[in-house]
Design an enzyme around this catalytic site. Structure first.
Site, PDB file in Angstrom:
ATOM      1  CD  GLU A 117      -9.818 -13.626  -6.309  1.00 44.59           C
ATOM      2  OE1 GLU A 117      -9.600 -14.489  -7.192  1.00 44.59           O
ATOM      3  OE2 GLU A 117     -10.906 -13.027  -6.200  1.00 44.59           O
ATOM      4  CD  GLU A 147     -11.929  -9.275  -7.639  1.00 41.71           C
ATOM      5  OE1 GLU A 147     -10.743  -8.902  -7.562  1.00 41.71           O
ATOM      6  OE2 GLU A 147     -12.297 -10.275  -8.290  1.00 41.71           O
TER       7      GLU A 147
HETATM    8  C1  IDC Z   1     -10.995 -11.353 -14.568  1.00 38.32           C
HETATM    9  C2  IDC Z   1     -11.385 -10.312 -15.571  1.00 38.32           C
HETATM   10  C3  IDC Z   1     -11.153 -10.830 -16.965  1.00 38.32           C
HETATM   11  C4  IDC Z   1      -9.715 -11.296 -17.066  1.00 38.32           C
HETATM   12  C5  IDC Z   1      -9.407 -12.333 -15.981  1.00 38.32           C
HETATM   13  C6  IDC Z   1      -7.969 -12.784 -15.974  1.00 38.32           C
HETATM   14  O1  IDC Z   1     -12.726  -9.943 -15.361  1.00 38.32           O
HETATM   15  O2  IDC Z   1     -11.412  -9.829 -17.918  1.00 38.32           O
HETATM   16  O3  IDC Z   1      -9.530 -11.906 -18.318  1.00 38.32           O
HETATM   17  O4  IDC Z   1      -9.669 -11.748 -14.725  1.00 38.32           O
HETATM   18  O5  IDC Z   1      -7.122 -11.767 -15.587  1.00 38.32           O
HETATM   19  C7  IDC Z   1     -11.332 -12.742  -9.701  1.00 38.32           C
HETATM   20  C8  IDC Z   1     -10.082 -11.999  -9.930  1.00 38.32           C
HETATM   21  C9  IDC Z   1     -10.214 -11.067 -11.114  1.00 38.32           C
HETATM   22  C10 IDC Z   1     -11.054 -11.688 -12.218  1.00 38.32           C
HETATM   23  C11 IDC Z   1     -12.469 -11.870 -11.677  1.00 38.32           C
HETATM   24  C12 IDC Z   1     -13.467 -12.398 -12.695  1.00 38.32           C
HETATM   25  O6  IDC Z   1      -9.635 -11.289  -8.791  1.00 38.32           O
HETATM   26  O7  IDC Z   1      -8.906 -10.789 -11.579  1.00 38.32           O
HETATM   27  O8  IDC Z   1     -11.102 -10.780 -13.284  1.00 38.32           O
HETATM   28  N1  IDC Z   1     -12.400 -12.737 -10.521  1.00 38.32           N
HETATM   29  O9  IDC Z   1     -13.061 -13.666 -13.163  1.00 38.32           O
HETATM   30  N2  IDC Z   1     -11.584 -13.544  -8.705  1.00 38.32           N
HETATM   31  C13 IDC Z   1     -12.793 -14.102  -8.877  1.00 38.32           C
HETATM   32  C14 IDC Z   1     -13.340 -13.586 -10.038  1.00 38.32           C
END
Ligand code: IDC
Length: 463
Positions: free
Chosen positions: A289, A381
């Site tokens: 991202e 994702e």
């Molecule tokens: C989130 C995980 C969470 C973690 C956070 C930071 O669910 O447990 O603490 O990342 O690493 C994304 C990202 C993905 C995120 C997810 C939800 O690619 O890494 O995971 N998210 O926030 N993009 C949009 C949402």
């Protein structure tokens, strides 16, 4: 017996008859085809095709017709699997419209391009039988068999994938939609990806793919490059052994500029691409991202990393993250046009689109729909909840999204196949320690919804 049916042709509507593919002997067969050009613009048009079964109920059907001007092409279709060979267009049922009772209709549509004239299609047939405007008893053995759904695992059926036009195509050059799950960060949830959990994912969930989320920061790859490379390779092998595609996700997130990790990406992808070059099941996702960074910077990163992959593994599909947390730029105030007008200089690539159903709705769906006819897209994702990965599940928005992705044949991976204590996780907390992945009780609300979507039969086109 021959029953003649009155058909009415008005204005832009042409009516014809469609016969049934592979009808049972002595079954009455017949269909009405209502074809309408719903809009037309310079070089393009959109058409609606309503197919009504007038004969006995059918389970599986294929409609064919001719686009008489050689310059006419089906660019994008929905509610059927569309293919074109020369001037012949084939629309094969999808999962939910496979069964058509007597008098039931399927509403199909497509966007076409044309040069010169834009005449109406002709010669609607099914199973090679010309449409004549009547319901009749088919001659015994007169039907042409419709290719059945492939047997075997997703990788057995589809083989090496390749981008064709805006789609991901299988070894038969036919568009496929892969539906599956993403891991959580493998630095935190390694325990969730063992033989039992991947067996459940492949056999019970019928997942077509496993996305392997290898964070680069947050105690990820940068802390132990050799160790994480080896863990990713291990998961590629476990996916391969179960017939699933493996999407190797270089999970950059913070900082948002992928160039921060350019050298790490080159090292990592040189290694995994060389090691996995002979495999059919590997797809490379080079930056999860990008955010707070220009498209030019993302493109520059991609044009440095892709050649490293190609040098080792020339024929694998590569997916490029997009600006604004892979929103095609929308979350950073832009849209897909920055990519369309300045695409990554490489072939056999797709662009990533991510959404979280409770946070990203109509504006994002509109963008995706518009972009889907111009760029090859893969939803590497998405979540059923808010962009935090937590909060209330948004069932209506998730359903709208998945229906749209099915319609556009865009592949997807859901965040996450894990037991993280957050509502985006598919498994309840404690599941991975317990080792039981099969009982319905291990699923969260999100897990149950997503499993019900991805476990339906794929009907990958073959031949
Ligand atoms: C989130 C995980 C969470 C973690 C956070 C930071 O669910 O447990 O603490 O990342 O690493 C994304 C990202 C993905 C995120 C997810 C939800 O690619 O890494 O995971 N998210 O926030 N993009 C949009 C949402």
């Amino acid at each position: 017996m021959k029953r003649l049916l009155a058909v009415l042709a008005t204005g832009a509507t042409a009516l014809g008859l469609m016969s049934l593919s592979n009808p049972p002997a002595a079954a009455a067969a017949g269909c009405e085809v209502d074809y309408t050009v719903t809009s037309q613009w310079q070089g393009g048009f959109q058409a609606a095709v309503k197919v009504t079964n007038l004969g006995d109920p059918v389970n599986g059907w294929t409609l064919k017709f001719a686009l008489p001007d050689a310059g006419q092409r089906v660019v994008q279709g929905w509610n059927a699997t569309w293919a074109q060979s020369g001037s012949t267009v084939t629309a094969t049922n999808v999962d939910w419209n496979r069964t058509l009772g007597t008098g039931a209709s399927a509403d199909l549509g497509f966007v076409g391009s044309f040069t010169g004239a834009n005449p109406q299609p002709t010669a609607f047939t099914l199973g090679g039988v010309a449409c004549t405007g009547a319901v009749e008893e088919p001659p015994p053995g007169g039907g042409e068999p419709t290719p059945g759904p492939g047997t075997g695992t997703p990788v057995d059926v589809n083989g090496l994938l390749r981008v064709c036009g805006v789609h991901l195509c299988n070894q038969y050059g036919r568009p496929v939609q892969l539906r599956g799950m993403s891991t959580h960060g493998i630095q935190w949830f390694a325990r969730c990806y063992d033989a039992a959990s991947l067996d459940a994912l492949a056999k019970d969930w019928k997942s077509d793919l496993l996305r392997i989320a290898m964070y680069v920061q947050e105690s990820g790859y940068e802390t132990d490059p050799a160790g994480f490379t080896s863990r990713v390779n291990g998961l590629v092998d476990m996916a391969e052994a179960r017939g699933m595609y493996a999407l190797i996700d270089f999970h950059t997130l913070t900082p948002g500029d992928p160039n921060h990790n350019l050298d790490r990406a080159k090292t990592f992808f040189a290694s995994v691409a060389a090691r996995n070059a002979a495999k059919k099941n590997v797809i490379y996702e080079i930056a999860n991202e990008p955010n707070g960074v220009s498209w030019a910077a993302v493109k520059s990163y991609a044009e440095q990393v892709i050649p490293v992959i190609r040098a080792a593994d020339p024929d694998a599909v590569v997916i490029v993250g997009t600006r604004g947390w892979s929103s095609l730029g929308v979350s950073d105030g832009s849209d897909e046009n920055e990519i369309v007008s300045n695409p990554v200089d490489a072939d056999n690539i797709m662009y990533a689109f991510h959404f979280y159903a409770a946070s990203h709705k109509d504006v994002y769906r509109t963008t995706l729909s518009r972009a889907a006819s111009r760029l090859p897209l893969f939803v590497t994702e998405f979540g059923t909840v808010s962009a935090t990965g937590d909060g209330t599940l948004d069932r209506a928005s998730t359903t709208a999204w998945l229906d749209l992705l099915d319609q556009l044949k865009i592949g997807y991976a859901n965040w996450t196949y894990s037991d993280a204590p957050e509502s985006s996780a598919a498994l309840r907390p404690g599941t991975c320690a317990g080792g039981d992945y099969g009982s319905s009780g291990v699923l969260t609300e999100s897990g149950a919804l997503i499993k019900s979507r991805i476990s339906t039969t794929d009907h990958f086109p073959t031949g």
